[in-house]
Design a protein around this motif. Structure first.
Motif, PDB file in Angstrom:
ATOM      1  N   PRO A 164      -4.273  -4.449   4.521  1.00  0.00           N
ATOM      2  CA  PRO A 164      -4.020  -3.015   4.609  1.00  0.00           C
ATOM      3  C   PRO A 164      -2.797  -2.634   3.772  1.00  0.00           C
ATOM      4  O   PRO A 164      -1.997  -3.491   3.395  1.00  0.00           O
ATOM      5  N   VAL A 165      -2.693  -1.352   3.484  1.00  0.00           N
ATOM      6  CA  VAL A 165      -1.516  -0.853   2.777  1.00  0.00           C
ATOM      7  C   VAL A 165      -0.305  -1.027   3.697  1.00  0.00           C
ATOM      8  O   VAL A 165      -0.344  -0.648   4.869  1.00  0.00           O
ATOM      9  N   ASN A 216     -11.507   9.344   0.271  1.00  0.00           N
ATOM     10  CA  ASN A 216     -10.358   8.704  -0.369  1.00  0.00           C
ATOM     11  C   ASN A 216     -10.714   8.012  -1.678  1.00  0.00           C
ATOM     12  O   ASN A 216      -9.845   7.857  -2.543  1.00  0.00           O
ATOM     13  N   ALA A 217     -11.977   7.597  -1.845  1.00  0.00           N
ATOM     14  CA  ALA A 217     -12.319   6.907  -3.089  1.00  0.00           C
ATOM     15  C   ALA A 217     -12.148   7.842  -4.286  1.00  0.00           C
ATOM     16  O   ALA A 217     -11.505   7.501  -5.278  1.00  0.00           O
ATOM     17  N   GLY A 221     -16.474   3.255  -5.846  1.00  0.00           N
ATOM     18  CA  GLY A 221     -16.674   3.266  -4.398  1.00  0.00           C
ATOM     19  C   GLY A 221     -16.129   2.020  -3.731  1.00  0.00           C
ATOM     20  O   GLY A 221     -15.857   2.012  -2.530  1.00  0.00           O
ATOM     21  N   ARG A 222     -15.944   0.953  -4.493  1.00  0.00           N
ATOM     22  CA  ARG A 222     -15.425  -0.289  -3.914  1.00  0.00           C
ATOM     23  C   ARG A 222     -13.901  -0.368  -3.975  1.00  0.00           C
ATOM     24  O   ARG A 222     -13.328  -1.397  -3.592  1.00  0.00           O
ATOM     25  N   ALA A 253     -11.808  -8.679   4.640  1.00  0.00           N
ATOM     26  CA  ALA A 253     -11.189  -7.383   4.401  1.00  0.00           C
ATOM     27  C   ALA A 253     -10.007  -7.506   3.461  1.00  0.00           C
ATOM     28  O   ALA A 253      -9.402  -8.573   3.338  1.00  0.00           O
ATOM     29  N   PRO A 254      -9.665  -6.421   2.798  1.00  0.00           N
ATOM     30  CA  PRO A 254      -8.431  -6.402   2.009  1.00  0.00           C
ATOM     31  C   PRO A 254      -7.237  -6.366   2.959  1.00  0.00           C
ATOM     32  O   PRO A 254      -7.369  -6.032   4.136  1.00  0.00           O
ATOM     33  N   GLU A 279      -5.146   5.994   2.361  1.00  0.00           N
ATOM     34  CA  GLU A 279      -5.851   4.823   2.889  1.00  0.00           C
ATOM     35  C   GLU A 279      -6.895   5.214   3.934  1.00  0.00           C
ATOM     36  O   GLU A 279      -8.002   4.670   3.953  1.00  0.00           O
ATOM     37  N   PHE A 280      -6.553   6.178   4.797  1.00  0.00           N
ATOM     38  CA  PHE A 280      -7.511   6.581   5.829  1.00  0.00           C
ATOM     39  C   PHE A 280      -7.847   8.061   5.706  1.00  0.00           C
ATOM     40  O   PHE A 280      -8.109   8.728   6.700  1.00  0.00           O
ATOM     41  N   LEU A 339      -1.488   5.650  -2.393  1.00  0.00           N
ATOM     42  CA  LEU A 339      -2.146   4.590  -1.629  1.00  0.00           C
ATOM     43  C   LEU A 339      -1.847   4.759  -0.143  1.00  0.00           C
ATOM     44  O   LEU A 339      -2.713   4.613   0.711  1.00  0.00           O
ATOM     45  N   TRP A 368     -11.604   0.891  -2.155  1.00  0.00           N
ATOM     46  CA  TRP A 368     -11.003   0.673  -0.835  1.00  0.00           C
ATOM     47  C   TRP A 368     -11.688  -0.443  -0.072  1.00  0.00           C
ATOM     48  O   TRP A 368     -11.376  -0.664   1.098  1.00  0.00           O
ATOM     49  N   ARG A 369     -12.666  -1.143  -0.693  1.00  0.00           N
ATOM     50  CA  ARG A 369     -13.390  -2.190   0.016  1.00  0.00           C
ATOM     51  C   ARG A 369     -12.617  -3.495  -0.057  1.00  0.00           C
ATOM     52  O   ARG A 369     -11.969  -3.787  -1.030  1.00  0.00           O
TER      53      ARG A 369
END
Lengths: 755, 245
Positions: A329-330, A446-447, A751-752, A326-327, A441-442, A437, A754-755
């Motif tokens: 988180p913000v 959001n993309a 689309g990626r 996972a990235p 984020e949620f 951002l 936030w991936r």
């Protein structure tokens, strides 16, 4: 039933095809690979072999894959049917009966068009032909099928196909076919064939009522030398014949079928390679999984045949949306009112804060495969330039960089200007607001909401950095190396394995000295001994000479400079040993605005051919060839995912002409395309094949592994490699270097983010 | 050989062929600023490693230990942070996650292999990262406000789910969900069975797809003790329970 028993030497020889299929699997990464080996224990089994009901593969229509025939296209046994494969499907089929072995790649180019490349071998077909290089016939052919109508409630599916158009005439035929699914999982098919598909049970061409010329099929003139030309004057002409059959899907996996064939196998029968006792064929097929399909057939009253198909769809990667970790988180800043001291800009006055922030920024970016090129911090803005070494989708690199920066940059910095760098050369700048951002984020959708608020601009106003913070100046290493060459008439699969030493030195961003030296250790490259009969300078037709032996092969030794001469402009200058066969200088200029679907470029090269078998020597005798070549190129990404390229200019043999390329580009990096080059070299002077053409295949490593990667395997498959229409190979051609950092590709991969 | 065996053999052949080309034997890079903070991952093939990989392809997957067999009371007591137990319904594999960062009401949890799952303050799953077919984002604000009021049964709550397809496009699926209070009954948690109230959320999509989520609440405080929530078509549902506080 008589089964032709072939001697063991033949069987051993037949292994080439199996090896070939394995290699294709290896190249594609094989969906099977990651399905059986997920990266970590607790995910094992989540990505099951059998897809659950209503999942994304279902949406891609994979449940409705049609049965494939002996020819590797939708069909019964030896005869075609009218149904299309799901859009984007790629079917690799290996089939064998009697003396014939066929390897086929079928691609559903779009819902209504199927393209096919076939490589066939017929044992002993050339026996008694003194000119033949081998007693066996190796034949390459292209088919195209147009699906005129989809199946309706009462209407059958209808397709028209051209087999082996412009090939050697071995399989040349055309057909019109209709298929209808009936209750009880039965599909009936009836068709009308011309050419080879009208060699049994033929009658006078019904099209003769339109024009009497349809009743006779002009015969081909000349032999192999005249192959490769499109036979439009022969299409649908001469006698016609009916074919048809029934397919019954007995269970979910098992299907039974029977057909009436209109193919007499006349040439094979004349040579005693087949005894055709009946026009009826029977078969059974078993679908082992969504990807693997096997068939067993009894053909023409005398032969047993087998078929193995491996089907994949570029739209359905092995590991869904990826199994990379996972990235971060913000990291949300405290509210300004609640913690005003966190928002102070006093840090800008400290002389040491800048360098320590640079170190911590590199610390959060490097684990993401993002190499910090430069960092410039102001009170409310950060200018970050990055080399993305990991993510095939630029949007994912930008998204991860932005989130990582929220961890370390002072709260007062509200705007992130993230500039992507390719080989030291800035490409595109994405500016993001930090509060967006935090807010999105949620958030639903959001993309696209962050895409709408991001500013994407050309970074042409940014010069190359004076030095790179995070990119190593010097890298070198040794890897294992496998190289292969296909379709040599004397040895269809040539390869060698060995070691490759590589070194790269980049004293300043954009100025690159690079070298690659390969040492073959074992291979069969010497097993072909053909002499080119080309009347042109031997720029490519003796390319096998460059792979021969176990002398070291200097694949590249160049100095390159890449820079931005102005807004939307990219430039490259390269000098040295450009490739195995040519040494010289090369220059290129590209115009590509980051939001444009169109790009334009010019390239100019002055090269001299190299001497095969020697590391540094210039070519002598037939390799003493100089060439000034150059092209003006237009690149265009169409809205429907197709991409076209036109190159007009001068080629290595001194010929003038143009190359046309049309590629279907999937937004995950897969590319399947075709190209052809027409130059002022006549078809006769060109020789076998008439003009240069081939298919292009690019498979992103991430598709098979589920891990992001900028690596991809690209192959250009040419039926024959001749001297007309040949171009020099240079590393770091600009369009392919920078296109992923601009639209439409950046937007397609958003689309990626936030991936 | 079974179909799965054929798949595995094909995969093995492909892996070996891949391993044969482009495998790094040694490499060097000059030092840079990033080196101080990361360790270069050294991944060189060894004979033993390859042999193990080959054996692994043919060895049946060993039975998975239950979390109760592995996670001892000591582990729980010594953990300085709360731990979230995640168990996949399809294959009973499980892992532990610990809290990462929070953004407003949404708390993100991270596993030791780097996957994250994010929940809102009512325990409703908002997003996953790294599970193969991730839930990119779930829009469940109607459910959240409903749960926050501790309300019981309800009809027609809208839930929108965003997934990432194989071509990196966001696909949005809308579901209509019905909440039902099944009542208090003994429910199995990590530490044992407890009487808990079960709220069922049954969701139906436009194309006939369906899933049901379960939420187990403490009958007195209303506090969420465990849940079983759908992630994506391929990953299915997973059980969630915070096993320390």
């Amino acid at each position: 039933m008589q089964v032709r028993l072939r001697d063991t030497a033949k069987l051993a020889k037949g292994l080439w095809a199996v090896v070939g299929l394995c290699l294709v699997l290896a190249v594609t990464g094989g969906q099977a690979v990651t399905q059986s080996a997920p990266a970590f224990g607790w995910l094992r089994g989540n990505l099951a072999d059998d897809v659950p009901a209503r999942s994304l593969p279902d949406l891609a229509g994979l449940q409705a894959r049609p049965h494939l025939s002996f020819n590797g296209t939708p069909g019964l046994i030896d005869m075609p049917t009218a149904h299309a494969m799901p859009d984007g499907d790629i079917a690799l089929t290996l089939s064998s009966f009697g003396a014939s072995t066929r390897g086929t790649l079928a691609f559903q180019v779009m819902p209504s068009v199927t393209g096919v490349f076939r490589y066939a071998r017929i044992d002993d077909f050339n026996l008694g032909d003194p000119n033949a290089a081998s007693p066996d016939r190796y034949d390459r052919s292209f088919d195209v099928v147009f699906h005129l109508a989809k199946e309706g409630r009462y209407r059958p599916a209808i397709a028209v196909g051209l087999r082996d158009f412009g090939g050697t005439d071995l399989f040349a035929s055309e057909y019109l076919v209709a298929s209808k699914t009936l209750p009880g999982r039965v599909t009936v098919t009836a068709g009308l064939g011309w050419g080879r598909l009208a060699t049994s049970g033929a009658f006078s061409n019904p099209l003769g009522v339109i024009w009497s010329g349809f009743e006779t099929r002009p015969s081909r003139t000349g032999g192999l030398q005249n192959t490769g030309q499109f036979d439009i004057d022969r299409f649908f002409r001469g006698d016609a014949a009916l074919f048809g059959g029934v397919h019954w899907q007995a269970t979910r996996r098992l299907a039974l079928m029977a057909e009436y064939s209109s193919d007499a196998y006349r040439q094979e029968e004349n040579r005693g390679l087949i005894e055709r006792k009946s026009s009826l064929n029977f078969g059974a097929s078993y679908r082992a999984s969504q990807s693997f399909d096997l068939g067993l057939y009894y053909l023409y009253g005398s032969e047993v045949g087998v078929r193995l198909s491996y089907i994949l769809n570029p739209k359905v990667p092995a590991a869904g949306s990826g199994i990379e970790s996972a990235p971060v988180p913000v990291a949300v800043r405290p509210a300004r009112a609640a913690a005003p001291e966190a928002w102070t800009t006093n840090w800008t006055e400290s002389p040491t804060v800048g360098s320590s922030l640079t170190t911590v920024a590199a610390g959060v970016l490097t684990p993401e495969g993002l190499v910090l090129e430069s960092l410039d911090l102001r009170a409310t803005e950060a200018h970050v330039t990055l080399r993305n070494t990991r993510f095939d989708m630029a949007a994912q690199a930008v998204g991860r960089a932005a989130r990582a920066l929220t961890l370390v940059l002072p709260a007062s910095i509200e705007t992130f200007h993230i500039t992507l760098v390719q080989q030291g050369m800035p490409t595109t700048r994405v500016s993001l607001r930090r509060s967006d951002l935090e807010d999105l984020e949620f958030a639903p959708d959001n993309a696209w909401r962050i895409y709408g608020r991001a500013q994407i601009a050309d970074a042409g106003d940014t010069p190359n950095a004076r030095s790179s913070l995070g990119s190593p100046k010097l890298t070198y290493g040794v890897t294992t190396a496998l190289t292969q060459s296909l379709f040599d008439p004397e040895a269809p699969f040539l390869f060698d394995v060995g070691l490759r030493a590589e070194a790269r030195y980049e004293p300043r961003p954009g100025l690159i000295f690079a070298g690659r030296l390969r040492q073959p250790l074992y291979g069969n490259r010497d097993s072909t001994n053909r002499i080119s009969n080309s009347v042109l300078p031997l720029v490519r037709s003796e390319s096998d000479d460059y792979g021969r032996g176990t002398t070291p092969k200097l694949e590249e030794l160049t100095a390159t400079y890449l820079w931005r001469p102005g807004p939307n402009l990219y430039a490259r200058a390269t000098a040295g040993y450009l490739e195995l066969a040519f040494v010289g200088v090369s220059g290129e200029l590209l115009w590509k605005p980051p939001t444009s679907r169109l790009a334009l470029g010019v390239e100019l090269n002055a090269v001299h051919q190299r001497e095969p078998g020697d590391v540094f020597a210039l070519g002598t005798n037939q390799f003493d060839n100089d060439a000034i070549t150059g092209h003006a190129s237009a690149y265009y990404s169409f809205e429907n995912g197709f991409y076209g390229q036109l190159d007009v200019g001068r080629y290595l043999a001194g010929d003038w002409g143009a190359t046309f390329t049309l590629t279907r580009r999937f937004t995950n990096g897969w590319e399947v395309g075709a190209f052809f080059t027409l130059t002022d070299v006549s078809f006769e002077d060109f020789g076998e094949g008439a003009f240069d053409k081939g298919i292009l295949l690019t498979i992103p490593t991430s598709w098979g592994s589920g891990q992001p990667s900028r690596e991809a395997r690209s192959t250009a498959v040419r039926p024959v490699l001749r001297d007309g229409g040949a171009r020099v190979n240079v590393s770091n051609r600009l369009y392919d270097l920078v296109r992923t950092d601009g639209d439409p590709e950046m937007a397609d991969g958003w689309g990626r983010f936030w991936r | 050989m079974s179909a799965r065996g054929v798949l595995r053999l094909g995969g093995l052949v492909a892996l070996l062929a891949l391993a044969a080309c482009g495998q790094s034997l040694f490499s060097y890079r000059s030092p840079t600023i990033g080196d101080a903070t990361t360790q270069e991952e050294v991944n060189r093939p060894t004979v033993g490693g390859i042999a193990n990989a080959v054996r692994g392809f043919f060895r049946p997957t060993p039975p998975i230990s239950r979390p109760q067999q592995v996670i001892s009371a000591d582990v729980l007591q010594q953990s300085p942070v709360p731990l979230l137990l995640l168990e996949f319904e399809d294959n009973n594999t499980w892992t532990l996650l610990q809290p990462s960062l929070a953004n407003g009401a949404v708390q993100t949890w991270i596993s030791d292999t780097g996957q994250t799952l994010s929940f809102d303050d009512q325990g409703v799953l908002q997003a996953t990262r790294g599970l193969g077919r991730d839930l990119m984002i779930a829009d469940s604000k109607e459910l959240r406000s409903h749960m926050a009021r501790r309300a019981g049964a309800s009809d027609n709550l809208l839930r929108v789910v965003e997934l990432l397809d194989g071509e990196n496009q966001i696909i949005r699926d809308a579901f209509v969900c019905t909440l039902r209070d099944v009542g208090v009954a003994p429910r199995p948690l990590f530490a044992g069975t407890e009487p808990l109230r079960e709220i069922q959320e049954a969701c139906f999509g436009a194309q006939g797809e369906a899933f049901t989520n379960l939420y187990w609440r403490d009958p007195r405080s209303g506090f969420l003790r465990g849940s079983l929530q759908w992630i994506s078509p391929e990953v299915g549902r997973a059980r969630f329970e915070v096993i320390t506080n």
